[in-house]
Design a protein around this motif. Structure first.
Motif, PDB file in Angstrom:
ATOM      1  N   ILE A   1      74.336  43.775  28.730  1.00  0.00           N
ATOM      2  CA  ILE A   1      75.492  43.752  29.101  1.00  0.00           C
ATOM      3  C   ILE A   1      76.992  44.020  27.949  1.00  0.00           C
ATOM      4  O   ILE A   1      76.569  43.701  26.941  1.00  0.00           O
ATOM      5  CB  ILE A   1      75.407  42.078  29.119  1.00  0.00           C
ATOM      6  N   PRO A   2      77.732  44.335  28.539  1.00  0.00           N
ATOM      7  CA  PRO A   2      78.801  44.464  27.604  1.00  0.00           C
ATOM      8  C   PRO A   2      79.519  43.233  26.622  1.00  0.00           C
ATOM      9  O   PRO A   2      79.466  42.112  27.466  1.00  0.00           O
ATOM     10  CB  PRO A   2      80.025  44.418  29.038  1.00  0.00           C
ATOM     11  N   GLY A   3      78.880  43.060  25.538  1.00  0.00           N
ATOM     12  CA  GLY A   3      80.240  42.757  25.005  1.00  0.00           C
ATOM     13  C   GLY A   3      78.741  41.791  23.824  1.00  0.00           C
ATOM     14  O   GLY A   3      79.240  41.098  23.067  1.00  0.00           O
ATOM     15  N   ALA A   4      77.407  41.752  24.332  1.00  0.00           N
ATOM     16  CA  ALA A   4      76.163  41.415  23.486  1.00  0.00           C
ATOM     17  C   ALA A   4      76.539  41.625  22.455  1.00  0.00           C
ATOM     18  O   ALA A   4      76.209  41.050  21.570  1.00  0.00           O
ATOM     19  CB  ALA A   4      75.037  41.759  24.445  1.00  0.00           C
ATOM     20  N   ARG A   5      76.171  42.869  21.646  1.00  0.00           N
ATOM     21  CA  ARG A   5      75.898  43.234  20.710  1.00  0.00           C
ATOM     22  C   ARG A   5      77.025  42.228  19.735  1.00  0.00           C
ATOM     23  O   ARG A   5      76.396  42.673  18.397  1.00  0.00           O
ATOM     24  CB  ARG A   5      76.547  44.526  19.982  1.00  0.00           C
ATOM     25  N   ASP A   6      78.056  42.504  19.885  1.00  0.00           N
ATOM     26  CA  ASP A   6      78.895  41.248  19.078  1.00  0.00           C
ATOM     27  C   ASP A   6      78.720  39.690  19.450  1.00  0.00           C
ATOM     28  O   ASP A   6      79.164  39.089  18.032  1.00  0.00           O
ATOM     29  CB  ASP A   6      80.729  41.212  19.406  1.00  0.00           C
ATOM     30  N   VAL A   7      77.134  39.542  19.345  1.00  0.00           N
ATOM     31  CA  VAL A   7      76.959  38.190  19.528  1.00  0.00           C
ATOM     32  C   VAL A   7      75.276  37.914  20.186  1.00  0.00           C
ATOM     33  O   VAL A   7      75.383  36.159  19.580  1.00  0.00           O
ATOM     34  CB  VAL A   7      77.711  37.803  21.409  1.00  0.00           C
ATOM     35  N   ALA A   8      74.709  38.720  19.827  1.00  0.00           N
ATOM     36  CA  ALA A   8      73.296  38.774  20.216  1.00  0.00           C
ATOM     37  C   ALA A   8      71.965  39.363  19.303  1.00  0.00           C
ATOM     38  O   ALA A   8      72.633  40.414  18.502  1.00  0.00           O
ATOM     39  CB  ALA A   8      73.194  39.499  21.502  1.00  0.00           C
TER      40      ALA A   8
END
Length: 400
Positions: free
Chosen positions: A225-232
């Motif tokens: 999912i795009p953006g997941a690296r910054d929150v997960a």
């Protein structure tokens, strides 16, 4: 002066869910010793297929290496050997996910990491879990005194709750495929949770222990999912994928880009692990590496298909009886509505006493599980067929 205990432990239920189930089974066996041999366990999520031959061969070879001075290994890297991390890295590429080796941390299983990761977060953080919920998410946070809120699930949302404005949380647990419900988020659902975490500066703790059962276009990893690296942060395990429940090996992924309060969570986790953890044995990690070989993957797929076939036996029974359920299609768990509107512990006792079959009462997973029940596909074909024949006969008798 005297040592004081952590008062938060006193707030926990005295009995862990599966300990209570075990107690009831012991009482039943004591009362009915002549029936004990007929008992079929369809409750706890332990595997029954043996380790694949390729994995065993790799572990035997590694054990032999440990007996020779030239190949003996002492302490290994706390975060895992590069040979295993490289194999995991290649596995994720199949989903279009690129990982750096230093983002992968080898552990003794997802369960311990899901609890230990909390060392990185302030005890004043608010935690959101979906209900029904894997008890470890709740209990480990209660031990630290954190406030816990619940995203309730039900038939109406297919046991896949989505973000809502009232969920003001700092840490969010997601499990997909879910334990206990077997429900699986699609890309749209996970995208909504990632965006919610971004908007609220929250951290997603994503439990992917059952990703190996996913088929089709459903996500295996939150990092699809795009953006997941910054929150997960993602947790995974070899327990269900390769039968490592007794061997113990898993891994946690903490992206280099994941930061809070100006601090790198990757570096914090590395510091935590090198201080409190001595790593997984070389022999075990060589076995885990073999999971990703061509022969290993072929043998593992045979075992997974065996469990999928068991799940099909269970879901076909539910379909014939017109019982609502989730799971079974991309999960080893089948989450069913108790017949005759029974509460889950009453149905547990009835199934045990009249059909000699053990499942898991949904109430043990939270309020939303009160009238639901979990069965697992981790059994033999023979026991699964027999258990479902007894289940069907019992349910039919209840409707007369």
């Amino acid at each position: 002066m005297s040592a004081s205990v952590n008062q938060n432990y006193l707030k926990l239920n005295e009995s862990y869910l599966f300990a209570e189930i075990a107690r009831r089974i012991r009482e039943w066996q004591s009362a009915h010793p002549e029936l004990s041999s007929q008992l079929i366990r369809m409750g706890i999520g332990d595997v029954t297929r043996p380790l694949p031959k390729t994995v065993v061969d790799a572990m035997v070879k590694a054990a032999q290496e440990m007996g020779v001075a030239e190949t003996f290994r002492g302490y290994g890297p706390e975060q895992g050997y590069d040979f295993l991390k490289t194999a995991i890295q290649s596995y994720y590429k199949k989903f279009g996910v690129e990982l750096a080796l230093d983002e992968i941390f080898i552990s003794d299983g997802a369960k311990s990491d899901l609890g230990n990761i909390l060392d990185l977060f302030d005890e004043n953080n608010t935690v959101l879990v979906t209900d029904p919920v894997y008890p470890v998410y709740v209990d480990t946070n209660m031990m630290s005194g954190r406030k816990i809120i619940y995203a309730m699930s039900s038939e109406e949302n297919g046991f896949l709750p989505l973000p809502a404005p009232e969920y003001r949380a700092d840490i969010i647990y997601l499990c997909s495929p879910n334990n206990p419900t077997g429900a699986v988020y699609d890309r749209e659902g996970l995208t909504k949770w990632v965006r919610f975490a971004q908007e609220n500066n929250a951290i997603l703790l994503f439990d992917a222990a059952y990703e190996c059962f996913v088929t089709g276009d459903l996500p295996h990893s939150i990092y699809e999912i795009p953006g997941a690296r910054d929150v997960a942060i993602e947790f995974c395990s070899f327990s269900k994928k390769a039968g490592f429940t007794g061997t113990r090996c898993g891994y946690t992924i903490v992206p280099d880009t994941l930061k809070r309060d100006g601090a790198s969570l990757n570096k914090m986790w590395l510091r935590r692990q090198t201080t409190k953890f001595n790593g997984v044995s070389y022999i075990t990690q060589r076995g885990a590496e073999a999971v990703f070989t061509e022969s290993g993957e072929r043998e593992i797929e045979e075992n997974l298909q065996y469990y999928r076939d068991n799940a099909a036996i269970i879901t076909e029974t539910m379909d014939r009886l017109h019982i609502y359920y989730t799971g079974g299609k991309n999960s080893p768990y089948i989450w069913l509505k108790c017949p005759s509107d029974m509460d889950s512990w009453s149905f547990f006792d009835k199934l045990l006493n009249e059909a000699y079959v053990v499942g898991t009462p949904g109430a043990g997973f939270g309020k939303s599980g009160e009238k639901f029940f979990r069965l697992t596909a981790f059994s033999t074909h023979e026991n699964t067929r027999e258990a479902m024949a007894r289940f069907e006969k019992l349910v039919q008798s209840m409707s007369l």
